[in-house]
Design an enzyme around this catalytic site. Structure first.
Site, PDB file in Angstrom:
ATOM      1  N   HIS A  41       0.843  -1.194   0.000  1.00  0.00           N
ATOM      2  CA  HIS A  41       0.000   0.000   0.000  1.00  0.00           C
ATOM      3  C   HIS A  41       0.885   1.253   0.000  1.00  0.00           C
ATOM      4  O   HIS A  41       0.583   2.245  -0.672  1.00  0.00           O
ATOM      5  CB  HIS A  41      -0.895   0.044   1.243  1.00  0.00           C
ATOM      6  CG  HIS A  41      -1.825  -1.130   1.400  1.00  0.00           C
ATOM      7  ND1 HIS A  41      -1.621  -2.107   2.342  1.00  0.00           N
ATOM      8  CD2 HIS A  41      -2.955  -1.461   0.749  1.00  0.00           C
ATOM      9  CE1 HIS A  41      -2.606  -2.993   2.266  1.00  0.00           C
ATOM     10  NE2 HIS A  41      -3.426  -2.636   1.306  1.00  0.00           N
ATOM     11  N   GLN A  65     -18.226  -6.705  -0.665  1.00  0.00           N
ATOM     12  CA  GLN A  65     -17.357  -7.573  -1.451  1.00  0.00           C
ATOM     13  C   GLN A  65     -16.981  -8.857  -0.727  1.00  0.00           C
ATOM     14  O   GLN A  65     -16.156  -9.630  -1.219  1.00  0.00           O
ATOM     15  CB  GLN A  65     -16.114  -6.813  -1.919  1.00  0.00           C
ATOM     16  CG  GLN A  65     -15.135  -6.432  -0.829  1.00  0.00           C
ATOM     17  CD  GLN A  65     -14.133  -5.411  -1.345  1.00  0.00           C
ATOM     18  OE1 GLN A  65     -14.448  -4.256  -1.597  1.00  0.00           O
ATOM     19  NE2 GLN A  65     -12.884  -5.836  -1.508  1.00  0.00           N
ATOM     20  N   LYS A 153      -1.107  -6.417  -7.826  1.00  0.00           N
ATOM     21  CA  LYS A 153      -1.329  -7.592  -6.974  1.00  0.00           C
ATOM     22  C   LYS A 153      -2.721  -8.177  -7.205  1.00  0.00           C
ATOM     23  O   LYS A 153      -2.916  -9.381  -7.243  1.00  0.00           O
ATOM     24  CB  LYS A 153      -1.141  -7.166  -5.521  1.00  0.00           C
ATOM     25  CG  LYS A 153      -1.745  -8.061  -4.480  1.00  0.00           C
ATOM     26  CD  LYS A 153      -0.784  -9.166  -4.161  1.00  0.00           C
ATOM     27  CE  LYS A 153      -1.328 -10.150  -3.142  1.00  0.00           C
ATOM     28  NZ  LYS A 153      -2.557  -9.829  -2.494  1.00  0.00           N
ATOM     29  N   ARG A 191      -3.619 -10.195   4.354  1.00  0.00           N
ATOM     30  CA  ARG A 191      -4.061 -11.530   4.789  1.00  0.00           C
ATOM     31  C   ARG A 191      -2.890 -12.455   5.130  1.00  0.00           C
ATOM     32  O   ARG A 191      -3.127 -13.567   5.612  1.00  0.00           O
ATOM     33  CB  ARG A 191      -4.942 -12.164   3.715  1.00  0.00           C
ATOM     34  CG  ARG A 191      -6.331 -11.515   3.624  1.00  0.00           C
ATOM     35  CD  ARG A 191      -7.250 -12.271   2.680  1.00  0.00           C
ATOM     36  NE  ARG A 191      -8.640 -11.890   2.822  1.00  0.00           N
ATOM     37  CZ  ARG A 191      -9.313 -11.097   1.959  1.00  0.00           C
ATOM     38  NH1 ARG A 191      -8.684 -10.577   0.917  1.00  0.00           N
ATOM     39  NH2 ARG A 191     -10.583 -10.822   2.162  1.00  0.00           N
TER      40      ARG A 191
HETATM   41  P1  AMP Z   1      -6.460  -4.028  -0.152  1.00  0.00           P
HETATM   42  O1  AMP Z   1      -6.304  -3.191   1.069  1.00  0.00           O
HETATM   43  O2  AMP Z   1      -5.911  -5.404  -0.012  1.00  0.00           O
HETATM   44  O3  AMP Z   1      -7.847  -3.988  -0.723  1.00  0.00           O
HETATM   45  O4  AMP Z   1      -5.537  -3.364  -1.259  1.00  0.00           O
HETATM   46  C1  AMP Z   1      -5.647  -2.005  -1.577  1.00  0.00           C
HETATM   47  C2  AMP Z   1      -4.800  -1.722  -2.782  1.00  0.00           C
HETATM   48  O5  AMP Z   1      -3.435  -2.056  -2.512  1.00  0.00           O
HETATM   49  C3  AMP Z   1      -5.211  -2.564  -4.004  1.00  0.00           C
HETATM   50  O6  AMP Z   1      -5.134  -1.751  -5.175  1.00  0.00           O
HETATM   51  C4  AMP Z   1      -4.183  -3.648  -4.021  1.00  0.00           C
HETATM   52  O7  AMP Z   1      -3.959  -4.200  -5.301  1.00  0.00           O
HETATM   53  C5  AMP Z   1      -2.955  -2.913  -3.511  1.00  0.00           C
HETATM   54  N1  AMP Z   1      -1.983  -3.860  -2.978  1.00  0.00           N
HETATM   55  C6  AMP Z   1      -2.189  -4.789  -2.008  1.00  0.00           C
HETATM   56  N2  AMP Z   1      -1.080  -5.519  -1.809  1.00  0.00           N
HETATM   57  C7  AMP Z   1      -0.151  -5.043  -2.681  1.00  0.00           C
HETATM   58  C8  AMP Z   1       1.202  -5.393  -2.986  1.00  0.00           C
HETATM   59  N3  AMP Z   1       1.837  -6.373  -2.346  1.00  0.00           N
HETATM   60  N4  AMP Z   1       1.842  -4.682  -3.936  1.00  0.00           N
HETATM   61  C9  AMP Z   1       1.215  -3.679  -4.601  1.00  0.00           C
HETATM   62  N5  AMP Z   1      -0.058  -3.308  -4.370  1.00  0.00           N
HETATM   63  C10 AMP Z   1      -0.733  -3.980  -3.422  1.00  0.00           C
END
Ligand code: AMP
Length: 287
Positions: A41, A65, A153, A191
């Protein structure tokens, strides 16, 4: 600036703040997240802060979701640490609305992006992407004109959001950012905290198997079934691994080209114990 002063919970207040910034000629960067932030992030926030005058991060664990029985209640949360990471990475503002603020009454509207939402993740979590498309539409409507940063990702999610923003003419430029990995290759994910240390070691196979699949394509393999079989077999060498899918698809349409050609993406969702991990890698198939 303390972390507390940067947190906005009201849609109206966020809108007013961002409108004032734009009226003063400043560009807005937006990083939508579900919180429990890590350096993946952080890289999105840094990219947004580098290209825009004002960057805000949304932190919202979106119930739409999650299907019944998924990890909505268990999803890790830590707003204070998230605020600190966001500010350190260059965000000026955090938008952390309650569920009541986002959905004051049961939402009757659903956004569905055809075709791109159907395979892979869509087949295994049939209601997931409509929940994502709906909340991202709502967040884009709240944010107004901006650049919005998403991680590769979640490759299929990025493809869906790009298409949705274009189809619906949102005044938003969608920017994709590369996957950030731990030094040993595991893709960073909120996760990952669900993994035992044994499962975490076994999960390294995902990065290795995807890399092997990409090498096969680079070496001349053009049959997607063979690539998928070899990658699956490699993942299955780990006793805790339970594969939801391994697929190699066109990077934009998410359809399976056979023979493989153009820009393709090799993706997997695999469970290790309580953790369902996503990872993917891309290659432009040599002529
Ligand atoms: P999330 O909080 O998991 O919904 O992710 C929020 C944003 O962060 C989404 O656009 C994800 O694709 C991105 N994201 C999560 N993990 C990674 C990672 N390891 N590398 C790059 N972007 C990430």
């Amino acid at each position: 600036m303390t972390a507390e002063t940067t947190i906005v919970t009201s849609i109206a207040e966020l809108r007013a703040t961002l409108d004032a910034e734009r009226a003063a000629g400043r560009s807005v960067g937006f990083v939508p997240t579900m919180g429990y932030l890590h350096d993946g992030h952080g890289s999105l926030i840094e990219a947004a802060a580098a290209a825009n005058d004002v960057t805000f991060v949304s932190i919202f664990v979106n119930p739409l979701q999650f299907a019944p029985g998924e990890d909505l209640e268990a999803y890790p949360r830590d707003l204070e640490a998230d605020a600190a990471l966001s500010v350190a990475a260059g965000a000026a503002l955090i938008f952390a609305p309650s569920v009541e603020e986002m959905y004051p009454e049961p939402i009757l509207t659903s956004v569905h992006v055809n075709t791109v939402s159907d395979p892979l993740e869509g087949r295994h979590r049939p209601t997931h992407f409509d929940g994502v498309s709906t909340v991202v539409s709502k967040l884009f409507a709240i944010a107004g004109p901006c650049r919005a940063y998403f991680g590769e990702k979640d490759w299929q999610q990025l493809a869906i959001v790009r298409r949705m923003a274009s189809d619906l003419s949102f005044p938003v430029e969608v920017v994709g950012c590369p996957i950030v990995r731990e030094p040993d290759g595991l893709a960073m994910s909120s996760r990952n905290v669900y993994l035992t240390s044994e499962e975490r070691t076994q999960a390294l196979v995902l990065n290795q198997a995807l890399r092997h699949g990409i090498e096969l394509i680079e070496a001349g393999e053009r049959d997607p079934d063979i690539v998928e079989r070899v990658v699956s077999a490699m993942i299955e060498t780990q006793p805790a691994a339970e594969i939801d899918y391994v697929g190699v698809v066109d990077a934009m349409t998410l359809l399976e080209p056979a023979p493989l050609a153009g820009e393709v993406r090799l993706l997997t969702a695999t469970r290790f114990g309580k953790a369902r991990l996503l990872d993917n890698m891309g290659v432009v198939v040599p002529d």
